[in-house]
Design an enzyme around this catalytic site. Structure first.
Site, PDB file in Angstrom:
ATOM      1  N   ARG A 101      38.286  39.248  34.091  1.00 40.01           N
ATOM      2  CA  ARG A 101      37.875  39.185  35.496  1.00 40.01           C
ATOM      3  C   ARG A 101      38.620  40.191  36.337  1.00 40.01           C
ATOM      4  O   ARG A 101      39.787  40.488  36.105  1.00 40.01           O
ATOM      5  CB  ARG A 101      38.152  37.786  36.046  1.00 40.01           C
ATOM      6  CG  ARG A 101      37.799  37.645  37.520  1.00 40.01           C
ATOM      7  CD  ARG A 101      37.984  36.234  37.992  1.00 40.01           C
ATOM      8  NE  ARG A 101      39.260  36.070  38.660  1.00 40.01           N
ATOM      9  CZ  ARG A 101      39.595  34.998  39.370  1.00 40.01           C
ATOM     10  NH1 ARG A 101      38.751  33.984  39.481  1.00 40.01           N
ATOM     11  NH2 ARG A 101      40.758  34.912  39.938  1.00 40.01           N
ATOM     12  N   CYS A 103      39.118  40.602  40.616  1.00 40.17           N
ATOM     13  CA  CYS A 103      38.867  39.926  41.885  1.00 40.17           C
ATOM     14  C   CYS A 103      39.515  40.764  42.981  1.00 40.17           C
ATOM     15  O   CYS A 103      40.727  41.005  42.936  1.00 40.17           O
ATOM     16  CB  CYS A 103      39.434  38.510  41.868  1.00 40.17           C
ATOM     17  SG  CYS A 103      38.990  37.549  43.332  1.00 40.17           S
TER      18      CYS A 103
END
Length: 125
Positions: A101, A103
């Site tokens: 991920r 972010c």
């Protein structure tokens, strides 16, 4: 390549597809908290908006014949990094396999929403 579309997720609001299958991978466009039933943003806070985003992602994954457990990478955009903790509480309920991920906080998102999430899922065995 194959386009994936479903009326259970918001229609594209620009010149792009909800998702594309290329080889063994699904590349889904970023989802914002639009209610696909009426095209409106009804959710107000970060928790509610994140829940709607996850429902939209789930609908696209389902239309492609896959599920959250097959997601290998997400990219998450937050309007305010102060929402990171609350966003994560919702996110971790859906992405239990903990995909890779990124972010980041951004200055502004489409329609002034608080979050957007895009995913890449593996469709192979």
């Amino acid at each position: 390549m194959k386009k994936i579309t479903t009326n259970k997720a918001p229609a594209a609001i620009g010149p792009y597809s909800q998702a594309i299958v290329a080889g063994d991978f699904l590349f889904a466009s970023g989802q914002i908290p639009i209610n696909p039933e009426n095209g409106q943003i009804e959710a107000q806070g970060i928790v509610e908006q994140t829940e709607q985003v996850m429902k939209n992602i789930g609908a696209i994954l389902s239309a492609a014949g896959t599920e959250y457990s097959k997601v290998v990478k997400t990219t998450c955009f937050l309007e305010d990094m102060g929402d990171f903790g609350a966003f994560n509480q919702v996110y971790e309920k859906y992405f239990t396999e903990k995909p890779a991920r990124s972010c980041v906080a951004v200055k502004k998102l489409p329609k002034d929403v608080l979050c957007e999430v895009e995913v890449i899922a593996y469709l192979g065995e």
